[in-house]
Design a protein around this motif. Structure first.
Motif, PDB file in Angstrom:
ATOM      1  N   GLN A  56       2.931   1.006  -3.547  1.00 26.33           N
ATOM      2  CA  GLN A  56       3.635   0.679  -4.768  1.00 26.33           C
ATOM      3  C   GLN A  56       3.784  -0.834  -4.853  1.00 26.33           C
ATOM      4  O   GLN A  56       4.512  -1.437  -4.062  1.00 26.33           O
ATOM      5  N   GLY A  57       3.079  -1.442  -5.796  1.00 28.57           N
ATOM      6  CA  GLY A  57       3.162  -2.870  -6.013  1.00 28.57           C
ATOM      7  C   GLY A  57       4.359  -3.232  -6.863  1.00 28.57           C
ATOM      8  O   GLY A  57       5.006  -2.366  -7.462  1.00 28.57           O
ATOM      9  N   GLY A  73       6.650  -3.891  -9.743  1.00 31.73           N
ATOM     10  CA  GLY A  73       6.618  -3.487 -11.138  1.00 31.73           C
ATOM     11  C   GLY A  73       5.644  -2.373 -11.456  1.00 31.73           C
ATOM     12  O   GLY A  73       5.398  -2.101 -12.640  1.00 31.73           O
ATOM     13  N   LYS A  74       5.100  -1.718 -10.443  1.00 30.77           N
ATOM     14  CA  LYS A  74       4.121  -0.659 -10.648  1.00 30.77           C
ATOM     15  C   LYS A  74       4.620   0.668 -10.092  1.00 30.77           C
ATOM     16  O   LYS A  74       5.555   0.715  -9.300  1.00 30.77           O
ATOM     17  N   GLU A  75       3.955   1.746 -10.519  1.00 34.91           N
ATOM     18  CA  GLU A  75       4.264   3.063  -9.997  1.00 34.91           C
ATOM     19  C   GLU A  75       3.532   3.300  -8.684  1.00 34.91           C
ATOM     20  O   GLU A  75       2.536   2.646  -8.382  1.00 34.91           O
ATOM     21  N   ARG A  76       4.035   4.244  -7.918  1.00 34.36           N
ATOM     22  CA  ARG A  76       3.394   4.590  -6.657  1.00 34.36           C
ATOM     23  C   ARG A  76       2.018   5.206  -6.919  1.00 34.36           C
ATOM     24  O   ARG A  76       1.859   6.070  -7.786  1.00 34.36           O
ATOM     25  N   GLU A  77       1.014   4.758  -6.159  1.00 39.65           N
ATOM     26  CA  GLU A  77      -0.345   5.237  -6.351  1.00 39.65           C
ATOM     27  C   GLU A  77      -0.969   5.678  -5.040  1.00 39.65           C
ATOM     28  O   GLU A  77      -0.654   5.165  -3.966  1.00 39.65           O
ATOM     29  N   PHE A  78      -1.881   6.623  -5.153  1.00 38.18           N
ATOM     30  CA  PHE A  78      -2.597   7.144  -4.001  1.00 38.18           C
ATOM     31  C   PHE A  78      -3.558   6.111  -3.450  1.00 38.18           C
ATOM     32  O   PHE A  78      -4.216   5.389  -4.207  1.00 38.18           O
ATOM     33  N   VAL A  79      -3.664   6.053  -2.119  1.00 42.24           N
ATOM     34  CA  VAL A  79      -4.584   5.139  -1.456  1.00 42.24           C
ATOM     35  C   VAL A  79      -5.642   5.903  -0.661  1.00 42.24           C
ATOM     36  O   VAL A  79      -6.836   5.742  -0.884  1.00 42.24           O
ATOM     37  N   ALA A  80      -5.208   6.738   0.274  1.00 32.91           N
ATOM     38  CA  ALA A  80      -6.139   7.442   1.148  1.00 32.91           C
ATOM     39  C   ALA A  80      -5.448   8.633   1.777  1.00 32.91           C
ATOM     40  O   ALA A  80      -4.226   8.662   1.912  1.00 32.91           O
ATOM     41  N   PRO A 138      -5.565  -9.912  -3.376  1.00 38.29           N
ATOM     42  CA  PRO A 138      -4.182 -10.059  -3.834  1.00 38.29           C
ATOM     43  C   PRO A 138      -3.641  -8.803  -4.517  1.00 38.29           C
ATOM     44  O   PRO A 138      -2.444  -8.509  -4.390  1.00 38.29           O
ATOM     45  N   GLU A 139      -4.482  -8.057  -5.217  1.00 33.00           N
ATOM     46  CA  GLU A 139      -4.032  -6.845  -5.877  1.00 33.00           C
ATOM     47  C   GLU A 139      -3.695  -5.715  -4.907  1.00 33.00           C
ATOM     48  O   GLU A 139      -3.172  -4.679  -5.322  1.00 33.00           O
ATOM     49  N   ASP A 140      -3.989  -5.894  -3.620  1.00 36.55           N
ATOM     50  CA  ASP A 140      -3.576  -4.933  -2.607  1.00 36.55           C
ATOM     51  C   ASP A 140      -2.122  -5.124  -2.193  1.00 36.55           C
ATOM     52  O   ASP A 140      -1.590  -4.308  -1.430  1.00 36.55           O
ATOM     53  N   THR A 141      -1.493  -6.185  -2.652  1.00 35.85           N
ATOM     54  CA  THR A 141      -0.099  -6.457  -2.311  1.00 35.85           C
ATOM     55  C   THR A 141       0.790  -5.318  -2.789  1.00 35.85           C
ATOM     56  O   THR A 141       0.792  -4.973  -3.971  1.00 35.85           O
ATOM     57  N   ALA A 142       1.528  -4.724  -1.868  1.00 35.36           N
ATOM     58  CA  ALA A 142       2.368  -3.572  -2.188  1.00 35.36           C
ATOM     59  C   ALA A 142       3.143  -3.157  -0.946  1.00 35.36           C
ATOM     60  O   ALA A 142       2.865  -3.612   0.162  1.00 35.36           O
ATOM     61  N   VAL A 143       4.103  -2.271  -1.166  1.00 34.89           N
ATOM     62  CA  VAL A 143       4.716  -1.549  -0.060  1.00 34.89           C
ATOM     63  C   VAL A 143       3.870  -0.307   0.186  1.00 34.89           C
ATOM     64  O   VAL A 143       3.621   0.469  -0.744  1.00 34.89           O
ATOM     65  N   TYR A 144       3.438  -0.125   1.411  1.00 33.20           N
ATOM     66  CA  TYR A 144       2.586   0.999   1.761  1.00 33.20           C
ATOM     67  C   TYR A 144       3.415   2.080   2.441  1.00 33.20           C
ATOM     68  O   TYR A 144       4.163   1.811   3.382  1.00 33.20           O
TER      69      TYR A 144
END
Length: 125
Positions: free
Chosen positions: A39-40, A42-49, A89-95
């Motif tokens: 979840q970056g 201001g963004k919603e949580r998204e699937f990664v793997a 940079p777009e990978d910046t998020a809480v994982y």
């Protein structure tokens, strides 16, 4: 109780690599599908793997990370990893690490039973 603890986040420059770890307890790890979401700001949580149980260890990846990220599991250590390379940079998020008590993983966060607290990944340009 079930507990998932993420670690390995940090600050890296674009093009760098990180390995995230998720240690699980309170469950039969080998019977549970495991996944990473993010979840970056201001963004919603998204699937990664995601990875299936030990039955075949098949993996799923979001299109945005295919070829750059690798998910794996070590059932002897009750740990799932996310190996990230060529970070952007777009990978910046809480994982976040998540688990569901089925063989097959999925991309819908609502389908997962337990979640970790998250680990911050920041990629500078």
């Amino acid at each position: 109780q079930v507990q998932l603890v993420e670690s390995g986040g940090g600050l890296v420059q674009a093009g760098g690599s990180l390995r995230l770890s998720c240690a699980a307890s309170g469950l039969i790890f080998s019977r549970c599908a495991m996944a990473w979401f993010r979840q970056g700001p201001g963004k919603e949580r998204e699937f990664v793997a995601a990875v299936r149980t030990w039955s075949d260890s098949s993996t799923l990846y979001a299109d945005s990370v295919k070829g750059r990220f690798t998910i794996s599991r070590d059932n002897a250590k009750n740990t799932v990893y996310l190996i990230m390379s060529n970070l952007k940079p777009e990978d910046t998020a809480v994982y976040y690490c998540a688990t569901k008590r089925t063989v097959f993983p999925g991309t819908n966060p609502a389908a997962y039973d337990y979640w970790g607290q998250g680990t911050q990944v920041t990629v500078s340009s």
